[in-house]
Design an enzyme around this catalytic site. Structure first.
Site, short mmCIF file in Angstrom:
data_model
loop_
_atom_site.label_atom_id
_atom_site.label_comp_id
_atom_site.label_asym_id
_atom_site.label_seq_id
_atom_site.Cartn_x
_atom_site.Cartn_y
_atom_site.Cartn_z
CG ASP A 145 -5.32 -0.44 4.98
OD1 ASP A 145 -6.03 -0.73 3.88
OD2 ASP A 145 -4.78 0.68 5.07
CG ASP A 165 -1.94 -0.72 1.25
OD1 ASP A 165 -2.17 -1.32 0.18
OD2 ASP A 165 -2.34 -1.06 2.33
CG ASP A 167 -7.24 -4.32 1.26
OD1 ASP A 167 -7.70 -4.28 0.31
OD2 ASP A 167 -6.56 -3.57 2.09
P1 ATP Z 1 -3.23 3.01 0.19
O1 ATP Z 1 -4.14 1.75 -0.61
O2 ATP Z 1 -2.20 3.42 -0.42
O3 ATP Z 1 -3.51 2.90 1.37
P2 ATP Z 1 -5.20 5.02 -0.19
O4 ATP Z 1 -5.26 5.10 1.17
O5 ATP Z 1 -4.92 6.27 -1.00
O6 ATP Z 1 -4.14 4.17 -0.59
P3 ATP Z 1 -7.88 4.45 -0.17
O7 ATP Z 1 -7.93 4.43 1.15
O8 ATP Z 1 -8.59 3.50 -0.87
O9 ATP Z 1 -6.46 4.42 -0.80
O10 ATP Z 1 -8.43 6.10 -0.76
C1 ATP Z 1 -8.52 6.22 -2.16
C2 ATP Z 1 -9.20 7.44 -2.53
O11 ATP Z 1 -10.11 7.77 -1.63
C3 ATP Z 1 -8.28 8.77 -1.95
O12 ATP Z 1 -7.25 8.87 -2.93
C4 ATP Z 1 -9.22 9.80 -1.62
O13 ATP Z 1 -9.48 10.53 -2.83
C5 ATP Z 1 -10.34 9.01 -1.30
N1 ATP Z 1 -10.48 8.92 0.63
C6 ATP Z 1 -9.47 8.32 0.86
N2 ATP Z 1 -9.90 8.40 2.58
C7 ATP Z 1 -11.22 9.11 2.52
C8 ATP Z 1 -12.23 9.50 3.35
N3 ATP Z 1 -11.93 9.23 4.70
N4 ATP Z 1 -13.16 10.07 2.95
C9 ATP Z 1 -13.60 10.16 1.53
N5 ATP Z 1 -12.66 9.87 0.64
C10 ATP Z 1 -11.35 9.45 1.05
#
Ligand code: ATP
Length: 919
Positions: A653, A331, A657
């Site tokens: 996480d 990730d 997943d």
């Molecule tokens: P990783 O898989 O590397 O942890 P990540 O945390 O960026 O990646 P996700 O958590 O799936 O991946 O988030 C994807 C997208 O969703 C982010 O780029 C953001 O635009 C949006 N996002 C993340 N967190 C939130 C949240 N708490 N509320 C709303 N949108 C969110």
């Protein structure tokens, strides 16, 4: 405290009185402590452990040991009292040694179980805390979210699309939609229909909720059914299973040779009883039944070293697989980056703003063209900041608060920190900076619904009721996801239809921020005059009015760049898999040196959707960054990589997943941000969520395997040596070179401590300089089999040589010649142990760098000197004092095997050679 009707019939209003708790602030810490005294720990009783004496007795279960005991007792009755007692004493000492090893392994593996214990989010004294689930008491106010394992039986007081999968209890695998409403039924309601209760051990599949613990530990429904947690069956690693099989083959070989030794000895005129005892002692000494146990010790010790490096092993076999990993899929957020977010940019209505301030500290300002501005002067800006605050479940705390609640996991000592999602923490900080004044005027709203964030929609929404009665949906999320669901845009004071030009402009601004490695999050809202509760996201999150977006930094972890380089050197490819924007992901990828030669090949989830399995397989080798992926893409990526022959380590996480983690060869869950579901599916949990911890674990995994090879080599070569001395002597019609008790003593002093010390040998330094080994590589591959046989042969022949020299010099003193053989055999093995530390040659590394080994060898040597020189021991061990001249002979004979092998290694390594290739 218990109601006189079932908990599901208790109306919400009666709950606080019933449980003596506050449904807003939870219990006080003092009350929780009192209740803990009264109710004990929240855990299911464990099945009884195997008593220690049984573990001890098991050490003597072995067939050959049994034969030896019987033979010894027989010799006792034939008048060999001293011999018999000494042999029994040695067998006993051997058993003690095996028992200590097993107990040590058991202890460290049990410690692992405790480390993997689940945590619970609880509110006490009005503060949100993360505590071990075992410390929950009845009356505790507990929060639930997707991926949690319910930590106690709870009466729900709030359920937001809360779905719980209760198959552990009811056998029904379809998740049940929960509610906080009272169930008014006169008859008994089956467990599966008690929808306002959540039961310990069940799994939150979606939504959020909060409830009060009504039963804990053995009083819970699962406690009533399960009574005891069955101790998990001992899982053996593939190597342990293979070694057990090998052990069985070796038993037969050793038995055959033993029989030959006995027959040949008797043929040449030796006494039957002496030969029988010698043969059986030889078999006991030479059969490596202890091997799987020592492998367990090496695994357990390695696992402890991994814990020190923040990697917790949940499934022992994965320790072996770790060393084979050829791709690590990681990730981005929190693993490759710090997960400490700060909003630095904001775009709205065609204007770009900067945001000042450090970390989560809610102090700073919004500036436009270098000038500080108030968010409240612009309606759109105010709305963005309000959504940032309200569409948010995180909480900011300062260090003093954190110091007081010692149970919080994070160790960060910055002034302000976040409990909850760091992205939301950054948004809260932005809202506080912008709305300090706005907050005074206040817009107190009531949250009437929540559509929690999930990585498929990439959005989160809340339905809020404002004081003037209006109801709005406030949404934040990935910009493309919001734009796809928006029909209007707030543009310079007006709400106007969203045009293509707007979309292009928003996309351009997003890419601009993403290009600076910022994580971009959009904001939108919608009026809901006729809001109906329970409507799903596909209906509610449409026709939105887009407001703008923010960009937040999330710096890469400093140590990651060198860890990725180390992986590359070790033949392991690192791949980033993220839900984030393609350009952000690529920018971070560049900063951490993910793409070799700077060449990037980024694949987006949407593109994966269009690919067949075949096409994906052909593409994965070239890709280093996967962006905007959702959990099912992760599963496809794992499978495609595996089909290409890779051994895949995959991190995760979120609740979704788990399938990808299970499918991978080494599933890795995040200790801090990971859900219980992913942790349970994983074979490794990272205590610090850090990528470098994975690399350390891989290194440890390789090291453990190398160490197992080292002591297998040592033990088997020693055994071959012991058998060959006797075998050749009998073949040549010589007198017995070693007496039974001497053979047993050699076995005791050489197999125990030195082999253990090899199990904790530091790595040779080149652990991460060669390619991963193949998963099905034979343990004897890469020359190990040859080393065992050749060194064993040399040890055997040299010992026999020393015996022959001593015997022919003084044929009347067999005791002297036997003592020489005894000393030579022990010394040859104790010198050879240093050879086993290197895959190259004994001269390749400082022989004294493993202090334990040096002490083990010295103490083993002392134990040999005691039986040679102490006159009390001499009659028991049939030894005699040796002269300096004898020792010269012994040292030469004992040193030759290792010296010859070492020189061979030096010669080989001075020749130009191919790079290491795992089989
Ligand atoms: P990783 O898989 O590397 O942890 P990540 O945390 O960026 O990646 P996700 O958590 O799936 O991946 O988030 C994807 C997208 O969703 C982010 O780029 C953001 O635009 C949006 N996002 C993340 N967190 C939130 C949240 N708490 N509320 C709303 N949108 C969110």
């Amino acid at each position: 405290m218990k109601p006189n009707k079932p908990w599901y019939q208790v109306p919400l209003a009666e709950i606080p009185r019933m449980i003596g708790s506050d449904v807003q602030n939870g219990l006080t810490q003092e009350e929780a402590a009192t209740r803990r005294q009264k109710y004990g720990k929240n855990q299911l009783a464990e099945a009884e452990k195997i008593p220690l004496y049984v573990v001890f007795m098991n050490q003597f279960k072995d067939f050959m040991v049994g034969v030896l005991v019987v033979a010894t007792i027989l010799s006792f009755f034939l008048g060999e009292y001293l011999d018999a007692i000494a042999i029994i004493a040695i067998i006993f000492l051997n058993g003690v040694l095996g028992f200590i090893q097993e107990a040590k392994a058991e202890r460290s593996l049990n410690a692992l179980k405790d480390m993997a214990a689940p945590m619970a989010r609880v509110i006490r004294n009005g503060n949100l805390d993360m505590i071990p689930a075992t410390l929950l008491v009845p009356g505790d106010l507990i929060l639930l979210e997707a991926g949690d394992r319910v930590p106690a039986d709870m009466r729900l007081i709030n359920a937001n699309r809360l779905e719980i999968e209760e198959s552990t209890l009811t056998g029904e695998s379809i998740a049940v939609m929960k509610t906080a409403n009272v169930i008014e039924s006169t008859g008994a309601v089956p467990l599966g229909d008690q929808k306002n209760l959540a039961f310990m051990g069940t799994m939150v599949a979606g939504g959020t909720g909060r409830g009060i613990a009504i039963e804990i530990g053995m009083s819970t429904e699962i406690g009533k059914i399960a009574h005891l947690i069955n101790q998990a069956d001992k899982i053996e690693t593939p190597l342990q299973i293979k070694l057990e099989q090998l052990g069985k083959t070796l038993v037969w070989i050793a038995l055959l040779l033993t029989i030959f030794v006995i027959v040949a000895g008797v043929w040449h005129g030796q006494e039957l009883m002496t030969m029988f005892l010698s043969g059986v002692s030889l078999a006991v000494a030479a059969i490596p039944e202890g091997l799987p146990a020592i492998v367990t010790v090496a695994l357990a010790l390695g696992v402890q070293r991994m814990i020190k490096r923040n990697a917790i092993v949940r499934k022992l076999p994965s320790v072996e697989t770790l060393g084979c990993a050829s791709v690590i899929c990681s990730d981005k957020t929190g693993t490759l980056t710090e997960n400490k977010m700060t909003v630095t940019h904001l775009w709205h209505s065609g204007k770009s703003f900067d945001v000042t301030g450090n970390g989560y500290e809610p102090n700073g300002e919004i500036t436009w063209q270098g000038k500080s501005i108030k968010a409240t002067i612009d309606q759109g800006l105010t709305q963005i900041c309000q959504i940032a605050e309200k569409c948010n479940n995180a909480k900011l705390v300062n260090a003093q608060q954190k110091e007081r609640s010692k149970l919080i996991l994070s160790k960060n000592i910055s002034t302000w920190n976040v409990i909850g999602d760091p992205t939301e923490g950054a948004l809260l900080s932005l809202a506080y900076k912008a709305l300090k004044e706005g907050k005074k005027q206040g817009d107190p709203t009531i949250r009437i619904d929540e559509l929690p964030f999930d990585s498929e929609r990439k959005m989160m929404s809340v339905v809020e009721q404002f004081p003037d009665g209006k109801t709005e949906l406030l949404t934040k999320g990935a910009v493309e996801a919001l734009l796809m669901n928006s029909s209007h845009i707030y543009w310079q004071g007006e709400i106007i239809p969203l045009t293509n030009e707007h979309r292009i402009e928003v996309a351009k601004q997003t890419e601009e921020m993403a290009g600076r490695a910022l994580r971009v999050l959009g904001f939108a809202y919608r009026s809901l005059p006729n809001y109906k509760s329970g409507e799903n996201s596909s209906i509610l999150e449409t026709n939105l009015t887009f407001l703008g977006m923010v960009g937040m930094i999330d710096p890469p972890r400093q140590e990651v760049k060198s860890a990725i380089q180390l992986c590359r050197q070790a033949g392991i490819k690192t791949v980033m898999i993220t839900g984030d924007h393609k350009i952000t992901a690529e920018a971070i990828g560049r900063q951490i040196g993910l793409m070799p030669g700077g060449n990037s090949h980024v694949l987006e989830g949407a593109t994966i959707d269009e690919m067949t399995e075949e096409e994906l397989m052909q593409t994965v080798e070239k890709v280093y960054v996967y962006a905007r992926v959702s959990p099912e893409h992760k599963l496809r990526i794992v499978k495609a990589l595996q089909n290409c022959g890779h051994i895949v380590a995959m991190t995760g996480d979120g609740v979704n997943d788990a399938p990808a983690i299970k499918a991978s060869d080494i599933g890795i869950a995040m200790g801090i941000t990971g859900t219980d579901v992913t942790k349970e599916a994983a074979s490794l949990v990272l205590r610090d969520d850090n990528f470098t911890t994975i690399v350390s674990a891989v290194e440890e995994g390789r090291n453990i395997y190398d160490n197992i090879r080292k002591f297998i080599r040592y033990l088997l070569a020693s055994n071959v040596g012991e058998i060959l001395v006797m075998f050749f002597a009998m073949l040549m019609g010589l007198p017995l070179p070693l007496l039974p008790i001497q053979i047993l003593w050699v076995n005791l002093v050489t197999d125990g401590l030195p082999a253990m010390a090899l199990g904790i040998d530091p790595s040779e330094g080149d652990t991460m300089r060669h390619k991963p080994r193949k998963k099905h590589e034979n343990i004897f591959a890469r020359g190990l089999g040859w080393k065992i046989i050749s060194r064993g042969f040399l040890i055997g022949t040299m010992t026999l040589g020393a015996f022959i020299v001593a015997y022919y010099e003084n044929p009347n003193d067999l005791t002297h010649a036997q003592t020489v053989a005894f000393a030579t055999l022990v010394l040859a093995q104790l010198i050879h142990v240093f050879d086993c530390r290197s895959e190259h040659s004994v001269f390749h590394r400082n022989p004294f760098s493993n202090k334990f080994l040096v002490w083990a060898v010295l103490s083993s040597m002392a134990l040999v000197l005691v039986v040679i020189y102490w006159d009390v021991m001499q009659p028991i061990f049939k030894t005699t004092s040796l002269s300096l001249r004898d020792w010269a002979l012994i040292f030469v004979a004992a040193g030759i095997p290792t010296f010859v092998a070492g020189m061979g290694g030096v010669l080989r390594s001075s020749q130009p050679k191919e790079a290491y290739k795992a089989n």
